[in-house]
Design a protein around this motif. Structure first.
Motif, short mmCIF file in Angstrom:
data_model
loop_
_atom_site.label_atom_id
_atom_site.label_comp_id
_atom_site.label_asym_id
_atom_site.label_seq_id
_atom_site.Cartn_x
_atom_site.Cartn_y
_atom_site.Cartn_z
N MET A 1 0.83 -1.17 0.00
CA MET A 1 0.00 0.00 0.00
C MET A 1 0.88 1.25 0.00
N PRO A 2 0.59 2.24 -0.80
CA PRO A 2 1.44 3.43 -0.85
C PRO A 2 1.39 4.20 0.46
N GLN A 3 2.54 4.75 0.81
CA GLN A 3 2.62 5.58 1.99
C GLN A 3 3.00 6.99 1.55
N ALA A 4 2.27 7.97 2.00
CA ALA A 4 2.57 9.36 1.63
C ALA A 4 3.75 9.84 2.47
N THR A 5 4.79 10.34 1.80
CA THR A 5 5.93 10.90 2.51
C THR A 5 5.79 12.41 2.65
N VAL A 11 5.45 6.80 -2.03
CA VAL A 11 6.47 5.76 -2.05
C VAL A 11 5.76 4.41 -2.12
N PHE A 12 6.12 3.61 -3.12
CA PHE A 12 5.53 2.29 -3.27
C PHE A 12 6.53 1.24 -2.82
N GLU A 13 6.08 0.37 -1.95
CA GLU A 13 6.92 -0.74 -1.51
C GLU A 13 6.68 -1.90 -2.45
N MET A 14 7.75 -2.36 -3.09
CA MET A 14 7.61 -3.48 -4.01
C MET A 14 7.51 -4.78 -3.21
N LYS A 15 6.55 -5.62 -3.56
CA LYS A 15 6.36 -6.88 -2.87
C LYS A 15 7.27 -7.94 -3.48
N ASN A 29 9.00 -27.49 -25.39
CA ASN A 29 10.45 -27.58 -25.41
C ASN A 29 11.05 -26.73 -24.30
N GLU A 30 12.37 -26.75 -24.23
CA GLU A 30 13.09 -26.01 -23.19
C GLU A 30 12.68 -24.54 -23.15
N LYS A 31 12.36 -23.99 -24.31
CA LYS A 31 11.99 -22.58 -24.40
C LYS A 31 10.65 -22.31 -23.71
N SER A 32 9.86 -23.35 -23.51
CA SER A 32 8.55 -23.17 -22.88
C SER A 32 8.66 -22.48 -21.53
N THR A 33 9.60 -22.93 -20.69
CA THR A 33 9.74 -22.28 -19.38
C THR A 33 10.32 -20.88 -19.52
N GLU A 34 11.23 -20.70 -20.48
CA GLU A 34 11.80 -19.36 -20.69
C GLU A 34 10.70 -18.37 -21.08
N ASP A 35 9.80 -18.80 -21.96
CA ASP A 35 8.69 -17.92 -22.38
C ASP A 35 7.78 -17.61 -21.20
N GLN A 36 7.47 -18.61 -20.39
CA GLN A 36 6.62 -18.39 -19.22
C GLN A 36 7.28 -17.40 -18.25
N ILE A 37 8.56 -17.58 -18.02
CA ILE A 37 9.28 -16.70 -17.10
C ILE A 37 9.29 -15.27 -17.62
N ALA A 38 9.49 -15.10 -18.93
CA ALA A 38 9.49 -13.75 -19.52
C ALA A 38 8.12 -13.09 -19.34
N LEU A 39 7.04 -13.84 -19.56
CA LEU A 39 5.69 -13.29 -19.37
C LEU A 39 5.45 -12.92 -17.90
N CYS A 40 5.92 -13.77 -17.00
CA CYS A 40 5.76 -13.49 -15.57
C CYS A 40 6.57 -12.27 -15.14
N CYS A 41 7.77 -12.12 -15.69
CA CYS A 41 8.58 -10.94 -15.37
C CYS A 41 7.90 -9.67 -15.86
N ALA A 42 7.32 -9.73 -17.04
CA ALA A 42 6.60 -8.57 -17.56
C ALA A 42 5.42 -8.22 -16.65
N TYR A 43 4.70 -9.24 -16.20
CA TYR A 43 3.58 -9.03 -15.28
C TYR A 43 4.08 -8.37 -14.00
N ALA A 44 5.19 -8.89 -13.46
CA ALA A 44 5.76 -8.33 -12.23
C ALA A 44 6.11 -6.86 -12.41
N GLY A 45 6.69 -6.53 -13.54
CA GLY A 45 7.04 -5.15 -13.81
C GLY A 45 5.84 -4.22 -13.85
N ARG A 46 4.75 -4.71 -14.42
CA ARG A 46 3.53 -3.89 -14.50
C ARG A 46 2.84 -3.72 -13.15
N HIS A 47 3.12 -4.63 -12.22
CA HIS A 47 2.41 -4.61 -10.93
C HIS A 47 3.34 -4.32 -9.74
N GLN A 48 4.47 -3.70 -10.00
CA GLN A 48 5.42 -3.31 -8.95
C GLN A 48 5.78 -4.48 -8.04
#
Length: 90
Positions: A1-5, A11-15, A29-48
């Protein structure tokens, strides 16, 4: 939850988050997990979310936890409170 300074700044605290990726068959194939991880990282970036750990199982069925070392490691890390949520790509 944002805290007003002050009146003009927030200020946003990243979880801390973990990513879990898995593929189950020879049709994927091996790339399957790489693709999933890339999508998850993008999601993480969008949601702090701060990705602090990544776990994966390759060519493992989702029908059982047996033989899924990545899942077991994720569960051990969760018990140690290393992260507050897990991101997966369905």
């Amino acid at each position: 939850m944002p805290q007003a300074t002050n009146a003009s700044a927030l200020v946003f605290e990243m979880k801390p988050a973990a990513i879990y990726a898995r593929f189950s068959t020879e049709l994927q194939n091996e790339k399957s997990t790489e693709d999933q991880i890339a999508l998850c990282c993008a999601y993480a970036g969008r949601h702090q979310l701060d990705v602090v750990a990544t776990f994966e199982d390759k060519a493992r069925s989702g029908a059982s936890v047996f033989g899924r070392d990545g899942l077991m490691q994720l569960m051990d890390a969760a018990r140690q409170h290393r992260f507050t949520l897990v991101i997966v790509e369905a």
